[in-house]
Design an enzyme around this catalytic site. Structure first.
Site, PDB file in Angstrom:
ATOM      1  N   HIS A 160      38.722  47.866 -12.449  1.00 24.29           N
ATOM      2  CA  HIS A 160      38.184  47.399 -11.185  1.00 24.29           C
ATOM      3  C   HIS A 160      38.621  48.030  -9.937  1.00 24.29           C
ATOM      4  O   HIS A 160      39.474  49.028 -10.064  1.00 24.29           O
ATOM      5  CB  HIS A 160      38.427  46.173 -10.943  1.00 24.29           C
ATOM      6  CG  HIS A 160      38.203  44.876 -11.861  1.00 24.29           C
ATOM      7  ND1 HIS A 160      38.802  44.510 -13.065  1.00 24.29           N
ATOM      8  CD2 HIS A 160      37.258  43.821 -11.655  1.00 24.29           C
ATOM      9  CE1 HIS A 160      38.049  43.463 -13.559  1.00 24.29           C
ATOM     10  NE2 HIS A 160      37.151  43.075 -12.838  1.00 24.29           N
ATOM     11  N   LYS A 164      41.904  45.534  -6.025  1.00 23.35           N
ATOM     12  CA  LYS A 164      42.251  44.117  -6.807  1.00 23.35           C
ATOM     13  C   LYS A 164      43.607  43.916  -7.074  1.00 23.35           C
ATOM     14  O   LYS A 164      44.423  44.791  -7.448  1.00 23.35           O
ATOM     15  CB  LYS A 164      41.542  44.053  -8.289  1.00 23.35           C
ATOM     16  CG  LYS A 164      41.593  43.117  -9.280  1.00 23.35           C
ATOM     17  CD  LYS A 164      40.679  42.896 -10.256  1.00 23.35           C
ATOM     18  CE  LYS A 164      40.957  41.712 -11.243  1.00 23.35           C
ATOM     19  NZ  LYS A 164      40.709  40.472 -10.404  1.00 23.35           N
TER      20      LYS A 164
END
Ligand SMILES: NC(=O)C1=CN([C@@H]2O[C@H](COP(=O)(O)OP(=O)(O)OC[C@H]3O[C@@H](n4cnc5c(N)ncnc54)[C@H](OP(=O)(O)O)[C@@H]3O)[C@@H](O)[C@H]2O)C=CC1
Ligand SMILES: O=C(O)C1=N[C@H](C(=O)O)C[C@H](O)C1
Length: 275
Positions: A160, A164
């Protein structure tokens, strides 16, 4: 006769998902943005939610008063942080409205509180609201069941964007749960979430997780079933956050007709065995 558009509240309106949700609601027949909420300290309070999300003026200013927003609403779309989602679940239960929870990174205690709220609210909660990932989960369950003999090791890999804050991702855990279900084992008792230093050989039957973070990656997940001389790899790549937002709006519309309870996207998509 068609029912009036469902009145939805977006909480975390300034966030990456909050803004995507406002855009998707504005494009969805049968749904309308009723209110947009952010934290009391947020610099976007008072701004028009539509202008903030780049879809033009909607006449809905961002406020910090969820209680007032929930009273006349029918559903809340929540991609925020665990503490806020637990609080919103309680408010949604009081207001008897649909609560779609996309937030990830909950503790066991948070999960217990959400379950309690679902006695009165219709809560639809999933670590990933996209059709593709939920289908992938079903495929992983099948593959894990079919390749359940000794010598097939399961590893979940995710990447990600650099912003995040939780790991493993909600999706990685969802896929890990699917693999564990296929194997007939408990993920909690068999997950290996961190490896560092002299770990010794891999323990038979465990489900491993590996986390990558960087750049603007929306979300990439692979489940590897590694055997002797061959590896089966099942993957999903998200390139646009609107896949999650469309799933969330679909979940809210589905929840409108349901009884109070805790549901998943498998229920919404008709992939659940129990529904
Ligand atoms: N299930 C799924 O399909 C998906 C889940 N997610 C999950 O959704 C969550 C949010 O992701 P993302 O949008 O990228 O994150 P962002 O940080 O961009 O957005 C979170 C938003 O929530 C706001 N917020 C924080 N606390 C509160 C509060 N108490 N009340 C109201 N708003 C609050 C933040 O405000 P501020 O910035 O001012 O702190 C921010 O606007 C994460 O847990 C992520 O993992 C993401 C995509 C898909
Ligand atoms: O934080 C994100 O961005 C995402 N979070 C969810 C997760 O934790 O799996 C879903 C998606 O992958 C994007």
């Amino acid at each position: 006769m068609t029912s009036p558009a469902m009145k939805l509240v977006v909480v975390g309106a300034s966030g990456r998902m909050g803004q995507t949700l406002i855009r998707v609601i504005s494009e969805t027949e049968g749904a309308v943005l009723h209110a947009a909420i952010d934290r009391p300290e947020s610099p976007v309070l008072g701004k028009d939610a539509g202008e903030l999300a780049g879809v033009g003026t909607l006449g809905v200013p961002v406020t910090d008063d969820p209680l007032k927003a929930f009273v006349d609403a029918e559903g809340v779309l929540d991609f925020t942080v665990p503490a806020a989602s637990v609080e919103y679940a309680g408010l949604a239960a009081q207001a008897r409205i649909v609560h779609v929870i996309g937030t990830t990174g909950f503790s066991e205690d948070d999960e217990t509180q959400i379950k309690a709220a679902a006695r009165h609210a219709r809560i639809i909660k999933s670590g990933n609201m996209s059709l593709g990932v939920n289908l992938l989960g079903e495929l992983v369950k099948q593959a894990a069941a079919a390749l359940s003999a000794k010598g097939w090791d399961i590893e979940v890999l995710e990447m990600h964007h650099r912003h995040k804050v939780d790991a493993p991702s909600g999706t990685a855990l969802l896929l890990g749960e699917a693999a564990a279900e296929g194997r007939g084992i408990s993920l909690k008792e068999n997950a290996v979430k961190v490896r560092d230093g002299h770990t010794g050989p891999r323990e038979e039957g465990t489900i491993g997780f590996a986390t990558l973070r960087g750049g603007s990656v929306v979300g990439e997940h692979s489940v590897l079933l590694a055997g002797e001389g061959e590896t089966v790899s099942l993957s999903h790549k998200a390139t646009d956050r609107s896949i999650f937002a469309r799933g969330a709006v679909q979940a809210a519309l589905w929840g409108r007709a349901e009884k109070p309870g805790l549901y998943s996207m498998l229920d919404v998509l008709g992939l659940s065995k129990t529904h």
